[in-house]
Design a protein around this motif. Structure first.
Motif, PDB file in Angstrom:
ATOM      1  N   MET A 139      44.859  46.795  41.217  1.00 26.39           N
ATOM      2  CA  MET A 139      44.532  48.044  40.584  1.00 26.39           C
ATOM      3  C   MET A 139      43.022  48.186  40.392  1.00 26.39           C
ATOM      4  O   MET A 139      42.471  49.266  40.571  1.00 26.39           O
ATOM      5  N   LEU A 140      42.369  47.113  40.023  1.00 26.89           N
ATOM      6  CA  LEU A 140      40.925  47.171  39.839  1.00 26.89           C
ATOM      7  C   LEU A 140      40.195  47.371  41.159  1.00 26.89           C
ATOM      8  O   LEU A 140      39.138  48.000  41.192  1.00 26.89           O
ATOM      9  N   ALA A 141      40.770  46.864  42.248  1.00 24.59           N
ATOM     10  CA  ALA A 141      40.135  47.061  43.551  1.00 24.59           C
ATOM     11  C   ALA A 141      40.189  48.528  43.951  1.00 24.59           C
ATOM     12  O   ALA A 141      39.237  49.048  44.554  1.00 24.59           O
ATOM     13  N   ILE A 142      41.268  49.215  43.630  1.00 26.89           N
ATOM     14  CA  ILE A 142      41.364  50.646  43.933  1.00 26.89           C
ATOM     15  C   ILE A 142      40.351  51.425  43.103  1.00 26.89           C
ATOM     16  O   ILE A 142      39.671  52.327  43.619  1.00 26.89           O
ATOM     17  N   ALA A 143      40.221  51.064  41.839  1.00 28.19           N
ATOM     18  CA  ALA A 143      39.243  51.736  40.985  1.00 28.19           C
ATOM     19  C   ALA A 143      37.820  51.494  41.478  1.00 28.19           C
ATOM     20  O   ALA A 143      36.992  52.407  41.454  1.00 28.19           O
ATOM     21  N   SER A 144      37.541  50.286  41.948  1.00 30.95           N
ATOM     22  CA  SER A 144      36.201  50.015  42.466  1.00 30.95           C
ATOM     23  C   SER A 144      35.953  50.777  43.761  1.00 30.95           C
ATOM     24  O   SER A 144      34.840  51.248  43.993  1.00 30.95           O
ATOM     25  N   ALA A 145      36.973  50.931  44.599  1.00 26.65           N
ATOM     26  CA  ALA A 145      36.814  51.716  45.827  1.00 26.65           C
ATOM     27  C   ALA A 145      36.516  53.179  45.511  1.00 26.65           C
ATOM     28  O   ALA A 145      35.687  53.815  46.171  1.00 26.65           O
ATOM     29  N   VAL A 146      37.163  53.712  44.481  1.00 24.04           N
ATOM     30  CA  VAL A 146      36.901  55.096  44.073  1.00 24.04           C
ATOM     31  C   VAL A 146      35.468  55.226  43.559  1.00 24.04           C
ATOM     32  O   VAL A 146      34.762  56.190  43.888  1.00 24.04           O
ATOM     33  N   LEU A 147      35.015  54.258  42.773  1.00 25.59           N
ATOM     34  CA  LEU A 147      33.646  54.305  42.266  1.00 25.59           C
ATOM     35  C   LEU A 147      32.625  54.179  43.389  1.00 25.59           C
ATOM     36  O   LEU A 147      31.578  54.836  43.364  1.00 25.59           O
ATOM     37  N   PHE A 148      32.910  53.330  44.390  1.00 23.47           N
ATOM     38  CA  PHE A 148      32.016  53.225  45.544  1.00 23.47           C
ATOM     39  C   PHE A 148      31.941  54.548  46.292  1.00 23.47           C
ATOM     40  O   PHE A 148      30.878  54.960  46.753  1.00 23.47           O
ATOM     41  N   PHE A 149      33.073  55.234  46.431  1.00 20.84           N
ATOM     42  CA  PHE A 149      33.091  56.523  47.121  1.00 20.84           C
ATOM     43  C   PHE A 149      32.300  57.576  46.343  1.00 20.84           C
ATOM     44  O   PHE A 149      31.547  58.349  46.933  1.00 20.84           O
ATOM     45  N   ILE A 150      32.441  57.572  45.018  1.00 21.32           N
ATOM     46  CA  ILE A 150      31.676  58.519  44.196  1.00 21.32           C
ATOM     47  C   ILE A 150      30.184  58.219  44.304  1.00 21.32           C
ATOM     48  O   ILE A 150      29.361  59.136  44.422  1.00 21.32           O
ATOM     49  N   ALA A 151      29.816  56.942  44.298  1.00 17.93           N
ATOM     50  CA  ALA A 151      28.408  56.573  44.444  1.00 17.93           C
ATOM     51  C   ALA A 151      27.882  56.997  45.810  1.00 17.93           C
ATOM     52  O   ALA A 151      26.740  57.463  45.930  1.00 17.93           O
TER      53      ALA A 151
END
Length: 58
Positions: A1-13
């Motif tokens: 779950m944390l990996a998905i959240a980090s992928a979303v944050l990378f995409f926003i960045a």
């Protein structure tokens, strides 16, 4: 779950950086990327990974 959240944050960045949006210093692309890296580090460390097998039961 944390990996998905980090992928979303990378995409926003990436979107903030690619669109050259001017945001305040809190939501700059570098800070969002660092939050993503922190979540990815927690995922790799095993925190939030789901169910853990604690041992054999008889």
């Amino acid at each position: 779950m944390l990996a998905i959240a980090s992928a979303v944050l990378f995409f926003i960045a990436f979107l903030i950086n690619a669109a050259d949006l001017s945001t305040n210093s809190t939501f700059s692309s570098t800070n969002v990327m660092l939050l993503g890296l922190a979540l990815l580090a927690l995922h790799v460390a095993g925190i939030g990974s789901g169910w853990a097998v604690r041992g054999r039961r008889r």
